[in-house]
Design a protein around this motif. Structure first.
Motif, short mmCIF file in Angstrom:
data_model
loop_
_atom_site.label_atom_id
_atom_site.label_comp_id
_atom_site.label_asym_id
_atom_site.label_seq_id
_atom_site.Cartn_x
_atom_site.Cartn_y
_atom_site.Cartn_z
N ASN B 102 5.48 66.51 16.42
CA ASN B 102 4.81 67.72 15.91
C ASN B 102 3.88 68.39 16.91
OD1 ASN B 102 5.02 65.72 13.33
ND2 ASN B 102 5.36 67.85 12.75
N GLU B 104 3.61 67.63 20.73
CA GLU B 104 4.18 67.88 22.05
C GLU B 104 5.26 68.96 22.05
OE1 GLU B 104 6.79 66.47 25.59
OE2 GLU B 104 7.24 67.20 23.58
N PRO B 105 6.20 68.98 21.09
CA PRO B 105 7.24 70.01 21.13
C PRO B 105 6.70 71.43 20.97
CG PRO B 105 7.93 68.19 19.72
CD PRO B 105 6.46 67.99 20.02
N PRO B 121 8.80 82.98 27.57
CA PRO B 121 9.34 82.96 26.20
C PRO B 121 9.04 84.27 25.46
CG PRO B 121 7.31 81.68 26.34
CD PRO B 121 7.65 82.09 27.74
N SER B 122 9.79 84.51 24.40
CA SER B 122 9.59 85.71 23.58
C SER B 122 8.34 85.56 22.71
CB SER B 122 10.79 85.93 22.67
OG SER B 122 10.83 84.91 21.68
N GLU B 124 8.24 86.00 19.57
CA GLU B 124 8.64 85.25 18.37
C GLU B 124 8.53 83.74 18.61
OE1 GLU B 124 12.78 85.87 17.14
OE2 GLU B 124 12.75 83.81 16.38
N GLN B 125 8.97 83.33 19.80
CA GLN B 125 8.90 81.90 20.13
C GLN B 125 7.45 81.43 20.24
OE1 GLN B 125 11.50 79.57 20.39
NE2 GLN B 125 9.65 78.34 20.26
N ARG B 128 5.98 80.90 16.84
CA ARG B 128 6.46 79.67 16.22
C ARG B 128 5.67 78.46 16.76
NH1 ARG B 128 11.43 77.37 13.80
NH2 ARG B 128 12.26 79.41 13.28
N TRP B 129 5.48 78.41 18.07
CA TRP B 129 4.68 77.33 18.66
C TRP B 129 3.24 77.37 18.15
CZ3 TRP B 129 6.79 78.97 24.05
CH2 TRP B 129 8.01 78.32 24.30
N ARG B 135 -1.00 73.71 13.25
CA ARG B 135 -0.90 72.75 12.15
C ARG B 135 -1.19 71.32 12.66
NH1 ARG B 135 1.70 68.83 9.76
NH2 ARG B 135 1.71 68.75 7.48
#
Lengths: 200, 200
Positions: B102, B104-105, B121-122, B124-125, B128-129, B135
């Protein structure tokens, strides 16, 4: 033992599969895995389980254990599903960590969002999962060219961890025809005594 | 022991930090982490290490061990950095698995692609990260409200695993001002005997 579970979750399935192999009785209850999961699970769930994820396995003394890798390792110690020798155990943990870091975040997440969630991911996101997910499958195929199982020369919790989302990878758009060794290994896992299916 | 290493990689840093705590001597060599890593590392690297990632720790008998979680667990067994009691060890592994699945990625990957890679990266990406990374930070903050360390009431490899990418999270665009307990815990980790920095 009591399992917070979901029949669509491969991570929960790993725990049920090992409990079946071990013949350990347990109760379970279903927890939703779609939509705003944190909000649905609520404060009471987080009070017991700060990570807030499932599977959560509540041990007989009330300890709530989270993360499939930790639960499998805990349950398998002292059984044939986790070797006793230190380097062999390290190899088991290596493959379980690979699964959680490189396989599950791509292959399981793609399946989850494409199949279960109402809001669908973008084409860019799907491409990213495809690229990283197929890299993970190539790593598995390469290993299985010279090995029947992932660690210790026999069926262990490393195989359980990798089986859970590999066998449903096509649901996430990952076709397995190009991975013949993976196909043979999936059958080998299904032949293990006490095997159950994802939704059994 | 010989470590395939990179000074920008938090996963490699975890291993160097534990080796420093333990006072274990080792040799190391630098492996690139940018661009097409698989192609750069080549077949010889994969022949020894089917997962193809770093850190890879080559033990004195030639065994090449991959995945930071597996390497830390292997090195820490029988030392103060991994408790002997079974449930405490399960809790250590729980937090290490959370980190690899949860934290590291999202947090490490954002830092990697924003700072190190030529192709950015975009938006949008990045969103997401940000969402998933914050969280993970909220989970840590919640836990640290009632605990000084992540497991067993003391400094363990769970803290090492989580420290590596948390202390450089701002490089990936994750500001830590909203997480005061994490800030205090980062200082607590830095005070441990034998502590070294990421690029030391």
């Amino acid at each position: 033992m009591h399992l917070y579970d979901n029949l669509e979750s491969g991570n929960c399935y790993k725990v049920r599969l090992l409990l079946s192999h071990l013949g350990i009785p347990f109760t379970k209850e279903d927890v939703s895995v779609v939509g705003d999961r944190d909000a649905q699970r609520g404060e009471a769930f987080f009070a017991r389980n700060p990570i807030g994820k499932i599977p959560t396995l509540v041990l007989d003394d009330g300890t709530a254990l989270v993360e499939s890798t930790a639960i499998l390792y805990y349950l398998a110690e002292g059984t044939p599903y986790l070797p006793a020798e230190k380097r062999a155990r390290a190899r088991v943990l290596q493959w379980m960590s690979f699964e959680q870091n490189n396989h599950e975040p791509n292959i399981a997440t793609a399946r989850h969002e494409l199949v279960l969630e109402a809001e669908k991911p973008s084409a860019e996101q799907v491409d990213r999962w495809q690229s990283a997910g197929h890299r993970a499958l190539r790593v598995m195929e390469r290993h299985l060219t010279e090995n029947d199982f992932f660690a210790a020369g026999r069926y262990t919790i490393a195989d359980i961890a990798l089986f859970a989302y590999t066998h449903v990878a096509p649901e996430g758009g990952f076709e397995l025809q190009g991975y013949p060794r993976i196909g043979t290994w999936l059958d080998r896992v299904r032949e293990q005594p006490g095997h159950i299916g994802l939704r059994d």
